[in-house]
Scaffold this motif. Structure first.
Motif, mmCIF file in Angstrom:
data_model
loop_
_atom_site.group_PDB
_atom_site.id
_atom_site.type_symbol
_atom_site.label_atom_id
_atom_site.label_comp_id
_atom_site.label_asym_id
_atom_site.label_seq_id
_atom_site.Cartn_x
_atom_site.Cartn_y
_atom_site.Cartn_z
ATOM 1 N N GLY A 45 0.684 -1.317 0.041
ATOM 2 C CA GLY A 45 0.097 0.056 -0.172
ATOM 3 C C GLY A 45 0.968 1.183 -0.013
ATOM 4 O O GLY A 45 0.390 2.363 -0.222
ATOM 5 N N ALA A 46 2.060 1.182 0.523
ATOM 6 C CA ALA A 46 3.007 2.389 0.301
ATOM 7 C C ALA A 46 3.971 2.419 -0.719
ATOM 8 O O ALA A 46 4.756 3.190 -0.876
ATOM 9 N N PHE A 47 3.889 1.465 -1.757
ATOM 10 C CA PHE A 47 4.685 1.407 -2.559
ATOM 11 C C PHE A 47 4.223 1.655 -4.145
ATOM 12 O O PHE A 47 3.119 0.847 -4.235
ATOM 13 N N ARG A 104 -5.728 -5.052 6.106
ATOM 14 C CA ARG A 104 -4.222 -5.727 5.735
ATOM 15 C C ARG A 104 -3.229 -4.839 4.897
ATOM 16 O O ARG A 104 -2.347 -4.532 5.329
ATOM 17 N N VAL A 105 -3.859 -4.269 3.953
ATOM 18 C CA VAL A 105 -2.961 -3.427 3.176
ATOM 19 C C VAL A 105 -2.710 -2.219 3.920
ATOM 20 O O VAL A 105 -1.533 -1.859 3.725
ATOM 21 N N ARG A 116 -3.727 -7.759 -5.163
ATOM 22 C CA ARG A 116 -2.639 -7.045 -4.531
ATOM 23 C C ARG A 116 -3.008 -5.446 -4.368
ATOM 24 O O ARG A 116 -4.256 -5.130 -4.904
ATOM 25 N N ALA A 117 -2.117 -4.622 -4.123
ATOM 26 C CA ALA A 117 -2.420 -3.336 -3.998
ATOM 27 C C ALA A 117 -1.277 -2.477 -4.100
ATOM 28 O O ALA A 117 -0.069 -3.077 -4.201
ATOM 29 N N ALA A 118 -1.343 -1.154 -4.430
ATOM 30 C CA ALA A 118 -0.361 -0.302 -4.612
ATOM 31 C C ALA A 118 -0.691 1.314 -4.317
ATOM 32 O O ALA A 118 -1.734 1.736 -4.495
ATOM 33 N N ALA A 119 0.414 1.915 -4.106
ATOM 34 C CA ALA A 119 0.270 3.358 -3.827
ATOM 35 C C ALA A 119 -0.437 4.190 -4.907
ATOM 36 O O ALA A 119 0.158 3.924 -6.204
ATOM 37 N N ALA A 120 -0.877 5.421 -4.651
ATOM 38 C CA ALA A 120 -1.030 6.279 -5.815
ATOM 39 C C ALA A 120 0.256 6.767 -6.173
ATOM 40 O O ALA A 120 1.077 7.127 -5.630
ATOM 41 N N ASP A 143 3.570 -4.035 5.076
ATOM 42 C CA ASP A 143 4.537 -3.834 4.025
ATOM 43 C C ASP A 143 3.956 -3.947 2.648
ATOM 44 O O ASP A 143 3.677 -3.266 1.895
ATOM 45 N N HIS A 144 3.787 -5.541 2.456
ATOM 46 C CA HIS A 144 3.558 -5.852 1.174
ATOM 47 C C HIS A 144 2.522 -7.077 1.414
ATOM 48 O O HIS A 144 2.870 -8.182 2.018
ATOM 49 N N TYR A 145 1.443 -6.908 0.987
ATOM 50 C CA TYR A 145 0.216 -7.912 1.316
ATOM 51 C C TYR A 145 -0.541 -8.414 -0.123
ATOM 52 O O TYR A 145 -0.729 -7.481 -0.798
#
Length: 438
Positions: free
Chosen positions: A129-131, A205-206, A340-344, A210-212
């Protein structure tokens, strides 16, 4: 040099072409000369990396450019933790190049066969979420534009917001400067879970890990979650021994899975039973290793993939709808769904541009019946577009310029950069005509 070319097919078997010529430049100047010559003839030119995109983005109507001659590190800025890499450098080659420098890429996806140019040009991402995706690590590029001019685009050049994820529409990248981080290790915790609880807890969780990511096995209530926590580089490798890792990662995840997919393709009615057995056989494990060794998984079972990027908050609802449509339409899906997830970020055509993003990826075995696979992908796409989804540029989709202009607020800004970099459309192909417009 340029020579006659044979036919080309991508890894997933979803795109193919027979270019008239193959260019294999060993330098930027050589590439520029080839592009100028092609432009003078009116030939379209397309670079190709590892062929790991599932869309037709790399299809070359006339001249195909193989960038494998442009590889390795050409410059190191230790003070700023930056390196410049040849565009044809494969992702799996990079960790060994960076290890003596004590550096690493901040994030990676789970496949590392792509070239750095191909991965960044199509929006390859990992999770966290922060990457951001790989393209957000770019601080400069050199490319050959549609007239054969060599352009160097630095971090303060506004055109980098387009060129860092350029779809091959602006030019052919010859080198890429990445901003790196100090080398680090990761502790991975893999655990089986319940689908409803995993989906409903995804956003929490995201936000806290760190990485989920997680995988849901269709026709079951089974999930496999993977939680990656960043640790100092000095953390010793730990976890299952070499034999257990081989059994888990090769025999079960590849060899046995391939056999099961083949059985499912031949007998689709068995898919729910196979998935139930597979899902209930999942077990927990914890291990630690160098970051790239944890991020990346070996995948040699061939598949076809569609992935959409949604506003992060929309992911749980979309997944519940996906579970419902699979049951209602009686799709038989042997591959798990990956989430998965990613930051803006602020790149013009990044799938995470301007919004925190969740990714839902669906797959079909490459030997599944074409009609069945197409029906599944069509139903998935209907769900994703209803949630303002953006298709991964390197994966299967049917979106056109009209849809994508609504999905990307700065779509026309990208087209304006393209008009300056490739006014005669030297790098055009059918995929770009559909996605960017004629």
């Amino acid at each position: 040099m340029s020579r006659s070319s044979a036919g080309w097919t991508n890894w997933g078997g979803t795109a193919s072409c027979t270019p008239h010529r193959l260019s294999t430049p060993q330098s930027t100047d050589e590439l520029a000369a080839d592009v100028r010559a092609a432009a003078d003839r009116g030939d379209a030119v397309k670079p190709v990396g590892a062929g790991h995109s599932f869309s037709e983005i790399a299809v070359a109507p006339n001249v195909q450019v193989d960038l494998s001659g442009l590889h390795g590190i050409s410059d190191v800025d230790a003070a700023r933790k930056r390196v410049t890499l040849g565009a044809g450098t494969r992702l799996h080659q990079i960790p060994a190049l960076l290890e003596p420098l004590g550096l690493a890429m901040a994030n990676l996806g789970d496949i590392d066969q792509q070239t750095i140019a191909g991965a960044t040009s199509t929006g390859t991402h990992g999770t966290g979420g922060a990457f951001g995706g790989l393209s957000t690590q770019i601080r400069g590029v050199t490319l050959v534009d549609g007239t054969g001019q060599v352009r160097t685009i630095g971090e303060n050049d506004p055109d980098l917001k387009a060129a860092a994820l350029g779809l091959g529409a602006l030019g052919i990248l010859t080198d890429i400067t990445l901003e790196l981080v100090d080398a680090f290790a990761i502790e991975a915790v893999e655990e089986p879970g319940d689908a409803d609880a995993t989906i409903d807890g995804f956003l929490d969780r995201v936000a806290t890990v760190d990485h989920y990511e997680f995988y849901w096995f269709p026709h079951t209530s089974c999930t496999l979650t993977k939680t990656n926590t960043r640790l100092p580089a000095s953390t010793p490798a730990s976890g299952p021994g070499a034999v257990r890792r081989y059994v888990d990662d090769e025999l079960l995840s590849n060899s046995l899975f391939r056999l099961l997919c083949g059985l499912a393709a031949a007998q689709p009615r068995l898919v729910p039973t196979i998935n139930q057995v597979s899902g209930r056989a999942l077990s927990a494990r914890t291990y630690a290793d160098r970051s790239d060794k944890v991020f990346v998984s070996n995948r040699d079972v061939r598949f076809r993939e569609m992935e959409y990027a949604l506003p992060l908050d929309a992911v749980p609802d979309a997944l519940h709808e996906l579970r419902s449509v699979i049951d209602r339409r009686r799709h038989r899906v042997s591959f798990p769904v990956e989430v998965r997830a990613a930051a803006a970020d602020d790149l013009l055509l990044s799938t995470a541009s301007g919004r925190a993003t969740g990714y839902i990826a669906v797959h079909r075995y490459h030997r599944d019946a074409v009609a069945d696979a197409q029906g599944y992908f069509r139903d998935v796409e209907d769900i994703m577009t209803a949630h303002d989804g953006r298709p991964h540029w390197g994966k299967m989709h049917t979106r056109d310029a009209d849809y994508l202009r609504r999905a990307y607020p700065r779509f026309d800004d990208f087209l304006a950069v393209r008009d300056r970099f490739d006014p005669e459309r030297t790098f055009d192909n059918p995929y770009l005509r559909t996605t960017l417009g004629d």
